[in-house]
Scaffold this motif. Structure first.
Motif, PDB file in Angstrom:
ATOM      1  N   GLN A   1      -6.402  -1.163 -10.841  1.00 53.75           N
ATOM      2  CA  GLN A   1      -5.619  -0.767 -10.365  1.00 53.75           C
ATOM      3  C   GLN A   1      -4.755  -1.813  -8.714  1.00 53.75           C
ATOM      4  O   GLN A   1      -5.699  -1.766  -7.904  1.00 53.75           O
ATOM      5  CB  GLN A   1      -5.348   0.423 -10.355  1.00 53.75           C
ATOM      6  CG  GLN A   1      -5.107   1.198 -10.815  1.00 53.75           C
ATOM      7  CD  GLN A   1      -5.005   2.381 -10.353  1.00 53.75           C
ATOM      8  OE1 GLN A   1      -5.013   3.345  -9.689  1.00 53.75           O
ATOM      9  NE2 GLN A   1      -5.118   3.635 -11.369  1.00 53.75           N
TER      10      GLN A   1
ATOM     11  N   GLY B   1      -8.078  -1.714  -2.214  1.00 46.28           N
ATOM     12  CA  GLY B   1      -7.493  -2.845  -3.136  1.00 46.28           C
ATOM     13  C   GLY B   1      -6.493  -4.020  -2.893  1.00 46.28           C
ATOM     14  O   GLY B   1      -5.503  -4.151  -3.955  1.00 46.28           O
TER      15      GLY B   1
ATOM     16  N   VAL C   1     -10.543   2.704 -10.457  1.00 43.14           N
ATOM     17  CA  VAL C   1      -9.100   2.093 -10.029  1.00 43.14           C
ATOM     18  C   VAL C   1      -9.652   0.833  -9.728  1.00 43.14           C
ATOM     19  O   VAL C   1      -8.399   0.214  -8.603  1.00 43.14           O
ATOM     20  CB  VAL C   1      -8.756   2.924  -8.265  1.00 43.14           C
ATOM     21  CG1 VAL C   1      -8.850   4.390  -8.682  1.00 43.14           C
ATOM     22  CG2 VAL C   1     -10.171   2.985  -7.217  1.00 43.14           C
TER      23      VAL C   1
ATOM     24  N   SER D   1       0.361  -0.944   0.026  1.00 40.56           N
ATOM     25  CA  SER D   1       0.075   0.242   0.313  1.00 40.56           C
ATOM     26  C   SER D   1       0.851   1.293  -0.269  1.00 40.56           C
ATOM     27  O   SER D   1       0.524   2.618  -0.331  1.00 40.56           O
ATOM     28  CB  SER D   1      -1.383   0.113   1.116  1.00 40.56           C
ATOM     29  OG  SER D   1      -0.084   0.347   2.046  1.00 40.56           O
TER      30      SER D   1
ATOM     31  N   ARG E   1      -0.699   1.161  -6.600  1.00 41.41           N
ATOM     32  CA  ARG E   1      -0.914   2.428  -7.730  1.00 41.41           C
ATOM     33  C   ARG E   1      -1.852   2.995  -7.245  1.00 41.41           C
ATOM     34  O   ARG E   1      -2.204   3.990  -7.389  1.00 41.41           O
ATOM     35  CB  ARG E   1      -0.893   1.519  -8.456  1.00 41.41           C
ATOM     36  CG  ARG E   1       0.028   0.705  -9.302  1.00 41.41           C
ATOM     37  CD  ARG E   1       0.264   1.182 -10.941  1.00 41.41           C
ATOM     38  NE  ARG E   1       1.266  -0.182 -11.480  1.00 41.41           N
ATOM     39  CZ  ARG E   1       2.016   1.087 -12.090  1.00 41.41           C
ATOM     40  NH1 ARG E   1       3.464   1.850 -11.372  1.00 41.41           N
ATOM     41  NH2 ARG E   1       3.262  -0.318 -12.366  1.00 41.41           N
ATOM     42  N   ARG E   2      -2.500   2.169  -6.199  1.00 40.90           N
ATOM     43  CA  ARG E   2      -3.527   3.530  -5.454  1.00 40.90           C
ATOM     44  C   ARG E   2      -3.269   4.708  -5.032  1.00 40.90           C
ATOM     45  O   ARG E   2      -4.302   5.192  -4.527  1.00 40.90           O
ATOM     46  CB  ARG E   2      -5.054   2.220  -4.962  1.00 40.90           C
ATOM     47  CG  ARG E   2      -5.827   1.411  -6.108  1.00 40.90           C
ATOM     48  CD  ARG E   2      -6.709   0.868  -5.334  1.00 40.90           C
ATOM     49  NE  ARG E   2      -7.179   0.180  -6.371  1.00 40.90           N
ATOM     50  CZ  ARG E   2      -8.164  -0.715  -5.807  1.00 40.90           C
ATOM     51  NH1 ARG E   2      -9.002  -0.521  -5.070  1.00 40.90           N
ATOM     52  NH2 ARG E   2      -9.129  -2.303  -6.702  1.00 40.90           N
TER      53      ARG E   2
END
Lengths: 280, 354
Positions: B71, B50, B68, A181, B75-76
């Protein structure tokens, strides 16, 4: 408490005295007394000049040290890499036959080393199943140093797998998610998050595999060919010296190996302590 | 950056964690996903981040106008804060916060000096400036969670997602941190979603609350709206304590126990069997009848240690009823266990039986 160091703490489970006493007795009988005897014997019966000539300066002995420590180092390093991969696969994935593969890992522990040595020799000899494909390429494994490395790798494999496995199991899945993340690629997550976390365990496994390889004799005996200066490992040289009633030479080599192994393990332990410095 | 969730479903094996959930989080808001465990709130948060993929063929997720959903998490550009911190324990506090900047591709990576400055600014923001050299194992739980927050903010995320961020902390630290989170949000205005099962936390911190149950959204509204105007029985029961009775609604009159009251809601009227809900603080207790509709009850137990006095009552028809009254009023009434009282609901809510 009036003492600077608290030797023992009151606990609901007493038994420090008993268990510590047993520990010392056990280690003394099995490890300390025999090894101290070796050093004492060398110190009292052999002069320094004799020791130097027979256990340090002799080119044949030197070659055997190089081979023993070099091959063990390569074998332990190979195990470090592939043992980590094996442990990773066993911890992270579910697949048919997983338990079987998990059991196979321990086989080198149980197998008589002579058996694995003979099996490897048969496989890698010029006419063997694998050796016949390598021979035309000019690669000789059996009766050469690569064969020694393979034998030492085989016997060291379980150490790395079995020490890294629990460390990987303890690894919190969330730290990988946190890493991702924050924008890290898979490789960065492995390199910067997972590897440093399991590194102390990996180092332990490496040290054990390395120590085991230095002391190994049985399997190498069959695959090495045992040519002086070329494929003669130090433990074998000790046997040879004993058979020639050269007790001084045999003891000298023993002491050198003992000291070298001790220093190496000490260094690895220091490294390990350093790599665990974040644990309060 | 706003978040738009459209018809997201998620199934784990045969368990339906989310059934076609849609949600809009306007830019700069702090939104709470509130619900019991198993309600799908964490799954929804993880899908927004994600970390989890929605079911194939279900809807999409937009950050502002950008889809998104396909994704990967890295990448988010979301900041994700985990319940158990998920700090990198082999890295110092400084290294943890700097991590997201260090792993950037070289051309997007700030200089060493910029990284140092930014990390120290963030550590000052989370009030941990003196702790840069410590390791996570040397910090308290509250400090660890603030490091985790600084680490998530370091990458300048489009949205900040927090999964039960205070769930692992003890009650006092939790209270301090949630007030602090609210102040921090007022300073930064980054669109944030946090998951909690603690209604007090949601009511105190959030701009808007999304109440979830069994993979569905029950109600979305401001803390005031969901607390004072619950639209479903579940929301009524989940946000605070309630007394529940079976009742009959007959041409605008609600009959339960020995009472008959006018149907209370501005909402659509119902007929027939239903359930009536009364908050413990929405009842008046009297020792004498004053002509208004009331039921008689016996005092079973008195809890007087606290800001209000709580009574456990049993009505004449044998139903249990909890009531709250102020210490002053309690002082004037001379109530004992076994006393008989008159109970009058001031405010009731009626929902059809499910």
């Amino acid at each position: 408490m009036s003492h600077g160091i608290a030797w023992k703490q009151r606990s609901v489970l007493p038994g420090f005295g008993l268990s510590m006493g047993l520990t010392l007795l056990y280690l003394a009988l099995l490890v300390l007394i025999p090894l101290a005897g070796l050093v004492l014997f060398t110190g009292t019966w052999i002069t320094l000049a004799e020791f130097w000539d027979k256990a340090v300066a002799d080119p044949r002995v030197l070659a055997s040290y190089r081979l023993s420590f070099g091959a063990s180092l390569i074998a332990a390093s190979l195990n470090g890499v592939f043992g980590l991969i094996v442990a990773w696969v066993l911890v992270r994935y579910r697949f048919p036959g997983k338990r079987f593969i998990d059991a196979i890992v321990d086989l080198p522990f149980a197998l008589p080393t002579a058996v694995s040595g003979i099996a490897l020799t048969t496989l890698y000899a010029r006419t063997g199943w694998v050796g016949r494909w390598l021979d035309p390429l000019g690669i000789q494994v059996a009766y050469a140093w690569p064969g020694i490395v393979i034998a030492l790798t085989l016997i060291g494999l379980p150490f790395v797998v079995r020490t890294v496995q629990p460390a990987l199991e303890d690894l919190d899945h969330e730290i990988e998610e946190a890493s991702a993340s924050l924008g890290a690629t898979r490789w960065q997550t492995f390199r910067r998050v997972i590897l440093p976390t399991v590194f102390p365990a990996l180092l332990t496994g490496f040290a054990m595999a390395f120590a085991r390889a230095i002391g190994e004799f049985g399997s190498v005996y069959f695959i090495a060919g045992n040519m002086p200066m070329k494929t003669e490992i130090a433990p074998l040289l000790i046997i040879i010296k004993l058979e020639q009633f050269d007790y001084v030479g045999a003891t000298g080599i023993g002491v050198v190996m003992l000291v070298a192994a001790f220093v190496l393990l000490l260094v690895i332990n220091l490294l390990q302590w350093w790599s665990r410095r974040y644990q309060a | 950056m706003s978040i738009e969730v459209q018809n997201i479903s998620k199934t784990f094996g045969t368990f339906k964690a989310l059934s076609s959930v849609s949600l809009n989080v306007p830019t700069g808001q702090l939104v709470a996903l509130l619900g019991p465990s198993g309600s799908g709130k964490t799954t929804l948060l993880r899908i927004i981040a994600g970390l989890e993929q929605a079911d194939e063929g279900s809807g999409s997720i937009y950050f502002h106008d950008e889809d998104v959903a396909t994704q990967p998490v890295r990448r988010r550009q979301v900041g994700f804060v985990f319940q158990h911190y998920a700090l990198f324990r082999h890295m110092s506090v400084f290294e943890n916060v700097a991590f997201g900047l260090r792993v950037r591709p070289r051309r997007a990576r700030p200089t060493k000096r910029d990284i140092r400055d930014r990390v120290h600014r963030l550590l000052a923001l989370v009030q941990l400036d003196g702790m840069a050299g410590r390791y996570p194992s040397q910090l308290s739980g509250g400090q660890r969670q603030r490091v985790a927050l600084a680490r998530a903010l370091a990458v300048e995320p489009k949205v900040l997602l927090l999964d039960e961020p205070f769930g692992a902390l003890d009650a006092k630290v939790r209270k301090e941190l949630r007030a602090w989170l609210r102040r921090l949000h007022d300073e930064l205005h980054v669109t944030s979603v946090f998951v909690t099962h603690d209604q007090d936390e949601a009511l105190e911190v959030a701009d808007r609350i999304v109440v979830m149950n069994e993979g569905r959204i029950e109600q979305i509204g401001t803390p005031d709206e969901v607390f004072h105007h619950p639209q479903t029985e579940f929301v009524m029961k989940f946000l605070g304590e309630v007394n529940a009775f079976h009742c009959r609604v007959d041409s605008g009159r609600v009959q339960f126990d020995a009472l008959e009251l006018p149907f209370p809601q501005e909402r659509q009227q119902i007929e027939g069997d239903a359930r009536v809900f009364i908050r413990p603080y929405d009842v008046t207790i009297d020792t004498k009848t004053n002509g208004l509709p009331s039921v008689t009850a016996e005092v079973i137990r008195i809890h007087s240690a606290g800001p209000v006095v709580r009574l456990e009552l049993r009505t004449a028809t044998g139903q249990a009823l909890a009531a709250e009254l102020s210490q002053e009023r309690f002082g004037t009434m001379n109530l004992q266990v076994g006393s008989n009282v008159y109970v009058r609901p001031r405010h009731i809510r009626v929902f059809t039986s499910a």
